[in-house]
Every structure is written in C-alpha cells, then in structure tokens.
Scaffold this active site. Structure first.
Site, short mmCIF file in Angstrom:
data_model
loop_
_atom_site.label_atom_id
_atom_site.label_comp_id
_atom_site.label_asym_id
_atom_site.label_seq_id
_atom_site.Cartn_x
_atom_site.Cartn_y
_atom_site.Cartn_z
N ASN A 59 12.28 17.83 -5.64
CA ASN A 59 13.13 17.03 -4.77
C ASN A 59 13.87 15.93 -5.53
O ASN A 59 15.02 15.63 -5.23
CB ASN A 59 12.29 16.42 -3.65
CG ASN A 59 13.13 16.02 -2.45
OD1 ASN A 59 13.82 16.85 -1.87
ND2 ASN A 59 13.08 14.75 -2.09
N LYS B 122 16.64 9.37 12.22
CA LYS B 122 17.53 8.83 11.18
C LYS B 122 19.01 8.90 11.58
O LYS B 122 19.83 8.18 11.00
CB LYS B 122 17.34 9.58 9.86
CG LYS B 122 16.06 9.25 9.13
CD LYS B 122 16.13 9.65 7.66
CE LYS B 122 16.35 11.12 7.46
NZ LYS B 122 16.35 11.50 6.02
N VAL C 121 14.14 -3.21 -2.52
CA VAL C 121 15.29 -3.29 -1.62
C VAL C 121 14.79 -3.48 -0.18
O VAL C 121 13.85 -2.82 0.27
CB VAL C 121 16.15 -2.03 -1.71
CG1 VAL C 121 17.44 -2.20 -0.90
CG2 VAL C 121 16.49 -1.71 -3.17
N ASN D 58 -5.42 -10.95 -6.68
CA ASN D 58 -5.69 -9.75 -7.48
C ASN D 58 -4.96 -9.86 -8.80
O ASN D 58 -3.87 -10.44 -8.88
CB ASN D 58 -5.21 -8.49 -6.74
CG ASN D 58 -5.43 -7.23 -7.56
OD1 ASN D 58 -6.58 -6.86 -7.84
ND2 ASN D 58 -4.36 -6.58 -7.95
N LYS E 245 11.79 9.93 -11.68
CA LYS E 245 13.00 9.14 -11.94
C LYS E 245 13.18 8.91 -13.44
O LYS E 245 14.30 9.00 -13.97
CB LYS E 245 12.90 7.80 -11.20
CG LYS E 245 12.86 7.92 -9.69
CD LYS E 245 14.15 8.47 -9.13
CE LYS E 245 14.21 8.39 -7.62
NZ LYS E 245 15.49 8.90 -7.09
N ARG F 100 7.98 -10.24 -6.80
CA ARG F 100 8.86 -9.08 -6.95
C ARG F 100 10.31 -9.55 -6.99
O ARG F 100 10.63 -10.65 -6.54
CB ARG F 100 8.68 -8.11 -5.77
CG ARG F 100 7.31 -7.45 -5.66
CD ARG F 100 7.13 -6.34 -6.67
NE ARG F 100 5.81 -5.73 -6.58
CZ ARG F 100 5.50 -4.72 -5.78
NH1 ARG F 100 6.42 -4.21 -4.98
NH2 ARG F 100 4.28 -4.21 -5.78
N TYR G 83 6.19 9.74 -8.70
CA TYR G 83 7.50 9.30 -8.23
C TYR G 83 8.26 8.63 -9.37
O TYR G 83 9.41 8.98 -9.68
CB TYR G 83 7.37 8.34 -7.04
CG TYR G 83 8.65 7.60 -6.74
CD1 TYR G 83 9.71 8.24 -6.11
CD2 TYR G 83 8.81 6.26 -7.12
CE1 TYR G 83 10.90 7.57 -5.86
CE2 TYR G 83 10.00 5.58 -6.87
CZ TYR G 83 11.03 6.24 -6.24
OH TYR G 83 12.21 5.57 -6.00
N LYS H 160 11.51 4.53 7.82
CA LYS H 160 10.71 4.77 6.62
C LYS H 160 9.21 4.57 6.84
O LYS H 160 8.41 4.87 5.95
CB LYS H 160 11.18 3.86 5.49
CG LYS H 160 12.58 4.18 5.00
CD LYS H 160 12.99 3.31 3.82
CE LYS H 160 12.15 3.61 2.60
NZ LYS H 160 12.62 2.85 1.41
N HIS I 83 8.04 -4.96 8.02
CA HIS I 83 6.71 -4.97 8.63
C HIS I 83 6.32 -6.36 9.11
O HIS I 83 5.71 -6.50 10.18
CB HIS I 83 5.68 -4.43 7.64
CG HIS I 83 5.82 -2.97 7.38
ND1 HIS I 83 5.64 -2.02 8.36
CD2 HIS I 83 6.15 -2.28 6.26
CE1 HIS I 83 5.84 -0.80 7.85
NE2 HIS I 83 6.16 -0.94 6.58
#
EC number: 5.1.3.20
Length: 334
Positions: A94, A39, A172, A206, A145, A216, A141, A180, A189
């Site tokens: 975290n 990173k 994003v 689906n 948030k 999205r 997750y 990542k 990808h």
C-alpha cells in the site's frame, strides 16, 4: 489541465483539494477508497471533476490506460498512516509498491509527483535532518516511507524527467481528520475528551521526560497544504523535505491550548498550565507499556532545506493553530 489527488477524501488530501479550490482549480480527479464511507464528508465542501476508486486507479496506472490528458501534477497522499499496523505485506504493497508504480508512471509521462513521506523515518533519533545516516525507522510504517525515499535519492542521481518531491510530515493536526479514529491527532481527541468529560488525559513521565513534557513538532494541516502548493508552483524543485514548523512544543502546551480554546467558547477565562493541572482539567495517566521503546518522545523538524528552497511563510504555533482548529470543530463537529 487536470490534477490528480490520491487520498483525496482523507485528512491531508482533502485539505490539498480545498486549497486548490481556493485558487479556482476544480479540474481535479479525486482518488480514494471509500470503504470507510464517512470520509465522503471531507470532499462534500470541495469541487472536483471526477472521483476514481483507488483500486481502479492503480489498475489503470499499471496498465497505462488512464483516460486523462494534460495532467499537470499528482499529489499522492493515499497511504496507510497507522503506525501501529504491523502487517508488513499490506504496508509495503500500500505504501511502497503503490507509490513506486505511481512514480514510474509519472516519470514516463513527465508529470510532477508530490508525495507524502513521514518523520517516522527518523525513529528515535534526536536530529531530524534529511540525511541517510539519521534515518532509523522503528516500525514497518516508517520503513515503508524510508524505503521509497531511498528510491527517490537514487533516481535523482540518475536524472529525473519531471519534478518529484517527498514531504516528511511531522505531527499534523487540523480539520478533516475525524475519520481517522485512534490515529487522529491528540488535539482532536482532547477536544472530544474535554467536551464529554470536562478534562483531558496526557501520558505521564517516561524516557526521562516528566508528565506531559514529551515534545513534538506539531504542524497545522493548513500549513501542510500551503507547502504542497508552493512546490506545485515551483516545478524546478525536487527532493525530500521535512515539513514541520521547526519548533518542538510540549504535549502540555497542546493540551492547555485545546482546553483554553474550548473554555473561551464557553465564555470562561484562560488558565495557566499550573492552574489547569491543579483543577484537574489536565490529568496524567501511566505511560503504556506497549509503547515503551517505540515512542518518539521528541521531534523537531530541521527546516533549513525547506527555507533554502525559498519557502518563507511563517507556520502556526500550537496556540494559534489549535485555536483555529477548535473553532472549526465547534462549528462542524460539535
């Protein structure tokens, strides 16, 4: 004046550091965990004043012994963003407790605090507006948030000592996400799939959506950094804001934009989606059983509140944003 950026070597954090640098701001304390050593490359092109390990930073915050004076703002981008990580203890420490400790410290010191929330708080909802009754996270997750956003809502009613802004990031994509792994964007990808195999894969039908027709709100990290800095410039603004484009576009469009951007770099003509599918440059694979019932097939940020806060800039659409990103990857990753 010092600015602190957590997650500074990560995807969005490093882009915020870069955007600050473009303004001539270099008195930046970069906070991160470099156990994933690669990173560091995200910060190599940036100018910072100091690097601080995340765990040491948390200790100093909790003990109120940070040695920096005149801190102008904290951009808090450091968190676990792996939606498939089901370790609730880790996620809550975290993402929730760390953020809560930072909020308390910033409020005590009267420092503006701008943090990363997520569109994951909405779960499988079809309306993406910053309202409690629309928020039903599907995983821990999203819950981490969501829970912190509720803290901010309560604090705002009680009264804040300094600006606090939460950004609900949608999908994003963009430069500096290469570390990542599987959590990198579909564009990342697809770029590598196409370069290696000459085609890209998309999920098949689906949940009532046809092949590649899941949609999205894809937002460029360049726009995400711009919005963060807009609120930095307007410390009178606090609250929770969706950060997407306000458009919902198919994965088919994303794949076509990526393949055509790669083809353009090869001197080849642009092809329609129909042609790309017929030539098997875009292929469809069965939708994974493990994701059924846990997958957002549609997201679209309601950005009314963002616009009402005065942000007027136009967002990159998929084609223009992906074109810029593919050019960057060809120059830096290929």
């Amino acid at each position: 004046m010092t600015i602190i950026v957590t997650g500074a070597a990560g995807f969005i954090g490093s882009n915020i550091v870069k955007a600050l640098n473009q303004r001539g701001i270099t008195d930046i304390v970069a906070v991160d965990n470099l156990s994933k050593g690669e990173k560091f490359k995200n910060l190599a092109e940036c100018e910072i004043a100091h690097y601080l390990d995340k765990h040491e930073f948390i200790r100093q915050v909790r003990e109120h012994i940070l040695p920096y004076q005149n801190i102008e703002a904290v951009f808090h981008q450091g968190a676990c963003s792996d939606t498939m990580n089901h370790d609730g203890l880790y996620m809550m420490e975290n993402n929730y407790q760390y953020t809560l400790d930072l909020l308390n410290w910033c409020q005590d010191e009267r420092i503006p605090f701008l943090y990363a929330s997520s569109a994951a708080v909405y779960g499988k909802g079809e309306i993406f507006r910053e309202e409690r009754e629309l928020e039903k996270p599907l995983n821990v997750y999203g819950y981490s948030k969501f829970l912190f956003d509720q803290v901010l809502r309560r604090r705002m009613k009680e009264g804040l000592t300094a600006q606090v802004v939460g950004f609900r990031y949608f999908n994003v994509y963009g430069q500096h996400e290469q570390h990542k792994g599987r959590m990198a964007s579909v564009t990342f990808h697809h770029f590598h799939q196409y370069r290696e195999h000459g085609y890209v894969n998309l999920f098949g039908s689906n949940d009532g959506y046809g092949n590649g027709e899941q949609t999205r709100d894809f937002v460029s990290v360049e726009d995400v950094a711009k919005v963060n800095l807009y609120f930095f410039d307007h410390p009178e603004l606090s609250g929770i804001y969706n950060l997407g484009t306000g458009r919902s576009q198919q994965f088919n469009e994303l794949a076509a934009a990526t393949v055509n951007a790669c083809r353009a770099a090869e001197g080849k003509p642009e092809m329609s989606l129909k042609e790309l599918v017929e030539e098997e440059l875009i292929r469809y694979i069965p939708f994974p059983d493990a994701l059924k019932g846990k997958y957002q097939s549609f997201t679209q940020a309601d950005i009314t509140k963002l616009r009402e806060a005065g942000y007027k800039e136009e967002f990159f659409d998929v084609k223009s944003g992906v074109d810029r990103y593919v050019k960057w990857m060809l120059e830096n990753l290929a």
